[in-house]
Design a protein around this motif. Structure first.
Motif, PDB file in Angstrom:
ATOM      1  N   ALA A  90      -5.765 -52.512  15.069  1.00 34.24           N
ATOM      2  CA  ALA A  90      -4.934 -51.455  14.033  1.00 34.24           C
ATOM      3  C   ALA A  90      -4.406 -50.577  15.131  1.00 34.24           C
ATOM      4  N   THR A  91      -2.883 -50.723  14.162  1.00 33.98           N
ATOM      5  CA  THR A  91      -2.095 -50.323  14.912  1.00 33.98           C
ATOM      6  C   THR A  91      -0.811 -49.512  14.166  1.00 33.98           C
ATOM      7  N   ARG A  92      -0.970 -48.184  13.615  1.00 29.97           N
ATOM      8  CA  ARG A  92       0.204 -47.382  12.785  1.00 29.97           C
ATOM      9  C   ARG A  92       1.677 -48.001  12.749  1.00 29.97           C
ATOM     10  N   GLU A  93       1.981 -48.366  11.832  1.00 25.63           N
ATOM     11  CA  GLU A  93       4.143 -48.301  12.379  1.00 25.63           C
ATOM     12  C   GLU A  93       4.323 -47.124  12.059  1.00 25.63           C
ATOM     13  N   GLY A  94       5.520 -47.477  12.884  1.00 26.13           N
ATOM     14  CA  GLY A  94       6.359 -46.041  12.667  1.00 26.13           C
ATOM     15  C   GLY A  94       5.781 -44.860  13.100  1.00 26.13           C
ATOM     16  N   ASN A  95       4.138 -45.200  14.678  1.00 26.31           N
ATOM     17  CA  ASN A  95       3.970 -44.051  14.774  1.00 26.31           C
ATOM     18  C   ASN A  95       3.742 -43.631  16.471  1.00 26.31           C
ATOM     19  N   TRP A  96       4.809 -42.545  16.555  1.00 27.71           N
ATOM     20  CA  TRP A  96       4.481 -42.670  18.551  1.00 27.71           C
ATOM     21  C   TRP A  96       2.886 -42.960  19.288  1.00 27.71           C
ATOM     22  N   HIS A  97       1.673 -42.179  18.801  1.00 30.63           N
ATOM     23  CA  HIS A  97      -0.305 -42.509  19.293  1.00 30.63           C
ATOM     24  C   HIS A  97      -0.498 -43.784  19.507  1.00 30.63           C
ATOM     25  N   ASP A  98       0.675 -44.873  18.053  1.00 30.14           N
ATOM     26  CA  ASP A  98      -0.374 -45.838  18.273  1.00 30.14           C
ATOM     27  C   ASP A  98       0.834 -46.951  19.609  1.00 30.14           C
ATOM     28  N   LEU A  99       2.112 -46.395  19.383  1.00 34.94           N
ATOM     29  CA  LEU A  99       2.811 -47.312  19.558  1.00 34.94           C
ATOM     30  C   LEU A  99       2.490 -47.006  21.078  1.00 34.94           C
ATOM     31  N   LEU A 100       2.528 -46.169  22.395  1.00 38.40           N
ATOM     32  CA  LEU A 100       1.975 -46.013  23.385  1.00 38.40           C
ATOM     33  C   LEU A 100       1.014 -46.350  23.784  1.00 38.40           C
ATOM     34  N   ASN A 101      -0.339 -46.172  22.574  1.00 40.09           N
ATOM     35  CA  ASN A 101      -1.736 -46.694  22.771  1.00 40.09           C
ATOM     36  C   ASN A 101      -0.926 -48.544  23.091  1.00 40.09           C
ATOM     37  N   ALA A 102      -0.563 -49.070  22.162  1.00 36.11           N
ATOM     38  CA  ALA A 102      -0.358 -50.659  22.364  1.00 36.11           C
ATOM     39  C   ALA A 102       0.033 -50.856  23.669  1.00 36.11           C
TER      40      ALA A 102
END
Length: 269
Positions: A79-91
């Motif tokens: 699960a990845t929130r779009e437009g979100n630094w935390h989740d982009l870097l987690n990806a």
């Protein structure tokens, strides 16, 4: 106070030219500019045959009622929130360190089965701390461990400054929250370290692979107290002010060791 990342497009470009973010320049197009990458663009970076993929975290997804870790284990869906630094870097961490991420998911599922989806064990806290703020450290000089044990930061980062350059001590950043904090140039970074010691030829990539195996096998991360604090901003190149000795005597990220606090020995390779 909860950290709030800078708005995309307003990030000081200097942070992308020094550690830890400089290590991600092969994904510069995902990090720079005003436009967020799409979920499809992130998924295009997986190698062929990957068992996992990123999925947009929206109300429809969350309606399945599954725990975040369950969704990964049962569906391969991150699960990845779009437009979100935390989740982009987690990806990005998932893409670079899939074995470590899968090892943590495997162990989290064991703990969820034992504790239920609402309670958390000491092991789950340890794994979450490592997932968010973890670093893997390879040490070749035992004298450096003695300095670290005593929180002799001046000795570790100034008197032995060359050790961080000549490979006597090496760091692989794993925690995506550390990457997010690095977006703010004035942020002093402190990681939570799992430490390995070797006098052999193992490099940090091999150590990271071994760390994943040990986590999956249940040999690491049973308690948050296993993790050592490491003030990453003291490493040469990680903060512009650390070229001056005064930084290593006065900076607030260098905390004294708490009375009675002891660390486990480095894991031998």
């Amino acid at each position: 106070m909860r950290y709030v990342a800078p708005v995309r497009g307003t990030v000081d470009p200097q942070v992308f030219d020094r550690p830890p973010l400089v290590a991600w320049q092969d994904h510069a197009r995902l990090l720079h500019g005003s436009d967020w990458p799409t979920i499809e663009a992130l998924n295009a970076l997986w190698p062929a045959g990957s068992p996992t993929c990123f999925v947009a975290q929206d109300l429809e997804l969350l309606a399945d009622g599954l725990h975040y870790e369950q969704r990964i284990a049962e569906r391969g869906a991150i699960a990845t929130r779009e437009g979100n630094w935390h989740d982009l870097l987690n990806a990005l961490i998932w893409l670079r360190h899939p074995a470590l991420k899968q090892a943590l998911n495997h162990r989290q599922m064991i703990e969820i089965a034992r504790m239920g989806p609402k309670l958390r064990s000491r092991a789950q806290y340890a794994m979450t701390h490592f997932d968010e703020g973890g670093v893997i450290v390879l040490v070749r000089d035992a004298a450096l461990m003695a300095l670290w044990d005593e929180h002799d930061w001046h000795g570790l980062f100034w008197r032995h400054r060359d050790a961080w350059i000549d490979g006597s001590i090496q760091v692989e950043l794993f925690g995506h929250a550390l990457l997010e904090h690095a977006l703010s140039p004035d942020k002093l970074l402190v990681g939570k370290a799992v430490v390995f010691q070797s006098t052999g030829t193992a490099d940090i990539e091999q150590v990271s692979a071994y760390c994943a195996e040990q986590i999956a096998a249940g040999q690491l991360l049973h308690d948050p107290l296993e993790l050592r604090p490491l003030p990453l901003s003291g490493i040469p190149g990680w903060h512009p002010a650390n070229v001056d000795e005064a930084f290593h005597r006065t900076t607030i990220c260098y905390q004294a060791r708490r009375a009675g606090r002891h660390y486990p020995s480095a894991h031998a390779l």
